[in-house]
Design an enzyme around this catalytic site. Sequence first.
Site, PDB file in Angstrom:
ATOM      1  N   THR A 189       0.839  -1.208   0.000  1.00 13.93           N
ATOM      2  CA  THR A 189       0.000   0.000   0.000  1.00 13.93           C
ATOM      3  C   THR A 189       0.870   1.252   0.000  1.00 13.93           C
ATOM      4  OG1 THR A 189      -1.877  -1.041   1.088  1.00 13.93           O
ATOM      5  CG2 THR A 189      -1.655   1.326   1.371  1.00 13.93           C
ATOM      6  N   GLN A 242      -0.063  -9.249  -5.493  1.00 12.75           N
ATOM      7  CA  GLN A 242      -0.592 -10.607  -5.545  1.00 12.75           C
ATOM      8  C   GLN A 242       0.199 -11.520  -6.480  1.00 12.75           C
ATOM      9  OE1 GLN A 242      -2.764 -11.944  -3.684  1.00 12.75           O
ATOM     10  NE2 GLN A 242      -3.955 -10.264  -2.824  1.00 12.75           N
ATOM     11  N   ALA A 284       5.668  -8.726   1.305  1.00 11.61           N
ATOM     12  CA  ALA A 284       6.207 -10.031   1.723  1.00 11.61           C
ATOM     13  C   ALA A 284       5.132 -10.982   2.215  1.00 11.61           C
ATOM     14  CB  ALA A 284       7.240  -9.821   2.830  1.00 11.61           C
ATOM     15  N   HIS A 285       4.045 -10.442   2.754  1.00  7.95           N
ATOM     16  CA  HIS A 285       3.155 -11.332   3.509  1.00  7.95           C
ATOM     17  C   HIS A 285       2.224 -12.165   2.637  1.00  7.95           C
ATOM     18  CE1 HIS A 285      -0.834  -9.185   3.692  1.00  7.95           C
ATOM     19  NE2 HIS A 285      -0.090  -8.205   3.248  1.00  7.95           N
ATOM     20  N   THR A 310      13.615   4.485  10.187  1.00 10.65           N
ATOM     21  CA  THR A 310      14.549   3.366  10.378  1.00 10.65           C
ATOM     22  C   THR A 310      14.003   2.112   9.706  1.00 10.65           C
ATOM     23  OG1 THR A 310      15.293   4.296  12.463  1.00 10.65           O
ATOM     24  CG2 THR A 310      15.702   1.947  12.128  1.00 10.65           C
ATOM     25  N   CYS A 355     -21.751  -6.969   2.849  1.00  8.30           N
ATOM     26  CA  CYS A 355     -22.038  -7.160   4.269  1.00  8.30           C
ATOM     27  C   CYS A 355     -20.778  -7.552   5.044  1.00  8.30           C
ATOM     28  CB  CYS A 355     -23.133  -8.202   4.458  1.00  8.30           C
ATOM     29  SG  CYS A 355     -24.724  -7.602   3.889  1.00  8.30           S
TER      30      CYS A 355
END
Lengths: 408, 122
Positions: free
Chosen positions: A74, A181, A202-203, A239, A327
């Site tokens: 992001t 992705q 990375a995640h 940092t 929803c």
Amino acid sequence: MEDRLIYFDNNDTTPLLDPVVTAMLPFFTKAFGNPASLHQLGLEAEEAVNEARATISGLIGAKPEELIFTGSATEANNLAILGAAANASSKRRHLITSKIEHNAVINPIKRLEKDGFRVTWLDVDPEGFVNSEDLKKAITPETFLVSIVHGNHEIGTVQDIKALGMICREAGVLFHTDAAQSFSKVPLNVTNDLVDLASFNAHKLHGPKGIGALYVRGGVHLKKIMEGAPQEFNMRPGTENVPGIIGFAAAAKLAFETLSRDSAHMSAVRDHLIEQLLQIPHTRLNGPRGNRRLPTNADITFKYIEGEAILMHLSMRGVAVSSGSACSSKNLTPSNVLTSIGLKHEDAHGSIRFSFSKLNTIEETDIAAKKVIEVVELLRSMTAFVPEKHSETEGSGEVFYKKKKEEL
Amino acid sequence: MLYSPQYMRHFQTPANIGDLEEADAVEDVHYTGQGCFDRIRIFAKVDDGKIGKVTYRVRGCSGTIAACSAMSELAVGLPLEQAVQIQGEDVATELGGVPDRKRHSVDLAAEALRTIALKLTK
């Protein structure tokens, strides 16, 4: 909740692999130095960050100095888009994107739109592909940036990045792609594919959360969007997240070592589940099939029922998925991706994303498919809107209601 | 916010779901705000000026299914003049509270009961 969780939400996030954790651990406690420090501990941290930078940049065909570590994909998207806009001349106030981008691209662009930039939001075809001719026609002398997602986060569409990149390069327009992705799932070589800016994290590949990167092609100038100390080539102050960076590189290295094998495996898992779920009446696959789809993604609409209710029932049965249902969100807005490929809002609400990692198995898809069938039958038994139940045509529930009321 | 045990019980095993052959009235309500397509068909039978039984069919999220179930239990025995006053908050209380994203569910279930109670008072 059943004992063994079947985790089919890997487009959301993935578990860290043990070797990734092992690689990261020393940088929390022993090699905890700040890369900006000039003593031994700091120099070692700087060296480790540089090695990680070289590893990741090498995997995408970039030079180490072309990779800026950020806190997430992001943030990388924001830096690419807002940074390019801030550096654009006053005569170039136009940018182009698609209608199926992630919010991390949509919202910085909407901010620019509010600030007076002109934006072209390209339509996509029913499978989610951007048309190259549409892009060509949309570019004007005022255009400074095109941002098109590589692999879509909801329906898995993988754009022909090189074709789009070539159009932009020929037109002298910067080309950014959100590769959050697709990274390590489908090939991307930023040099060969003519990409100027690309966002990663990375995640999604068994690495840690809180670390991302932006590729900035040599010679491309951005203005930084945060002020502080001159870390990351004076483009991203703060940092460095050293353990995160080390984990990112470890995860990426592992992923690329077995990319072909893992992609083939995930594609097989994906296709096995798709085939089983499309046997259920009133379902449709959203997005393309085959190698033009992320191997990690299957997105299915189950008509006449609500995706969030499917998700909750599956969760109670030990299957974790996500939903395009409004929803599921606080503001009840439907998925922009699903409506952009032509789904009625009502059908977008009944959509479930199943997403895979290399850890998933064919056996899991067999178990999950049975549970999905059970849940869909249960929820459809609760509603008055399934066509064969009341001999009504699709989407005419209101007609049925009126008829029944008149009878009563 | 995690869902309450009451919410999960009503969602997993909704009470009074289905048609009601002996209904004195049937009404349809659907969410009219942006985005959501939740729909409820409510059936009710009246006994001596009070709600005798409520059943329903629902297309909706977990919140709307749970809210319908809670509403159908809450309604039984209510005089019609009280049933027309039911608010979303009353249903939310029966569910042990709901997060903001499920406010539409309790509001819609309450609207269903008010709508059918109003019809039965006419």
